[in-house]
Design a protein around this motif. Sequence first.
Motif, PDB file in Angstrom:
ATOM      1  N   ALA A   1       0.809  -1.220   0.000  1.00 64.29           N
ATOM      2  CA  ALA A   1       0.000   0.000   0.000  1.00 64.29           C
ATOM      3  C   ALA A   1       0.836   1.261   0.000  1.00 64.29           C
ATOM      4  N   TRP A   2       2.170   1.152   0.088  1.00 68.04           N
ATOM      5  CA  TRP A   2       3.010   2.353   0.140  1.00 68.04           C
ATOM      6  C   TRP A   2       2.873   3.187  -1.128  1.00 68.04           C
ATOM      7  N   GLU A   3       2.576   2.509  -2.260  1.00 66.50           N
ATOM      8  CA  GLU A   3       2.493   3.244  -3.528  1.00 66.50           C
ATOM      9  C   GLU A   3       1.348   4.255  -3.508  1.00 66.50           C
ATOM     10  N   ALA A   4       0.236   3.891  -2.899  1.00 64.61           N
ATOM     11  CA  ALA A   4      -0.889   4.830  -2.812  1.00 64.61           C
ATOM     12  C   ALA A   4      -0.516   6.044  -1.984  1.00 64.61           C
ATOM     13  N   GLN A   5       0.221   5.821  -0.889  1.00 59.24           N
ATOM     14  CA  GLN A   5       0.681   6.936  -0.061  1.00 59.24           C
ATOM     15  C   GLN A   5       1.646   7.828  -0.844  1.00 59.24           C
ATOM     16  N   ALA A   6       2.499   7.208  -1.644  1.00 60.15           N
ATOM     17  CA  ALA A   6       3.465   7.971  -2.434  1.00 60.15           C
ATOM     18  C   ALA A   6       2.767   8.810  -3.498  1.00 60.15           C
ATOM     19  N   ARG A   7       1.720   8.265  -4.104  1.00 64.83           N
ATOM     20  CA  ARG A   7       0.989   9.028  -5.124  1.00 64.83           C
ATOM     21  C   ARG A   7       0.284  10.238  -4.500  1.00 64.83           C
ATOM     22  N   THR A   8      -0.184  10.079  -3.274  1.00 58.88           N
ATOM     23  CA  THR A   8      -0.814  11.214  -2.583  1.00 58.88           C
ATOM     24  C   THR A   8       0.187  12.352  -2.406  1.00 58.88           C
ATOM     25  N   LEU A   9       1.413  12.006  -2.017  1.00 61.93           N
ATOM     26  CA  LEU A   9       2.446  13.026  -1.832  1.00 61.93           C
ATOM     27  C   LEU A   9       2.844  13.647  -3.171  1.00 61.93           C
ATOM     28  N   SER A  10       2.950  12.813  -4.191  1.00 56.81           N
ATOM     29  CA  SER A  10       3.340  13.317  -5.509  1.00 56.81           C
ATOM     30  C   SER A  10       2.295  14.259  -6.081  1.00 56.81           C
TER      31      SER A  10
END
Length: 281
Positions: free
Chosen positions: A167-176
């Motif tokens: 699920a880290w990718e979803a968190q990263a997309r939020t930051l991006s």
Amino acid sequence: ALGRRVWMCPTPVGLMKIPVGIMEVVMSRPLSTRAQLAMLVEGLAGDPEPARQELGLNPAPFTPERLRPLLDASGLRPKPEVPVKAALGLAGLAVMLLAFAFRGPLPPWKGMTVAMSVLLAGSLAVRAVRERMRPTLSRIGLGLAAGLALYGLTRIAVLLLSAVWPAWEAQARTLSAWKTGHATYFLATTLVLIIIAEEALWRGVLARFFMERWGRVPGIVAGAVLYTAAHAVTLNPLLLAAAFACGLYWGLLYAATDDLTAPVVSHLVWDVLILFVAPLV
């Protein structure tokens, strides 16, 4: 006596003979000689009792406790450079402004720009910060290398995260997504401002504040914890983990150089790579 932590690293005598021998050959006034090395090996301790009995001398013990009054009287003992009021005031202001930045009416990137502009002005009012912004080629080079190394470590961490926390990718997309809708020139300009402000505040003021009072390692950890806590309002666990790890990394870099140049350059290189050149997602 100065309140600095001292780490004794035992060195084999055989290894010490090599540089001592070289210094005796190539230097007219060697920094160390084989005779001095022999004195260290044989020891310098002596029995003070004959001096007391025959000469009436009572040698004073050479201890930190006896030295501290002399240092205080001479003004040689260093005093904390970051005042308590400055550290507490900026920490409290940072909590309020970052809450505004991430949860206020402005988009996160603009909110960060406003918040960090104010905090940069406050940090520059602290003399310890102004005196530790001394760019040199060596410090810039160290910062570039440290930024690239941190990006490499981040790539390795991503491989591990993918295995244990998809699920880290979803968190990263939020930051991006924070940079979406902003012009490139605005992002580039404000990114530099935000990074300088973060290093000035979190390393130059707060990490230094704790290092001066608790020692280097506890101070670096405390600074990283505060840096992480300031981002808690985002409710993004990936950002919190990155803030703590990077806070430790840049804190070590700041402590090693006693200057903000290398942490600022490293922070900038890492952010540019993560956000624009080679994003993680």
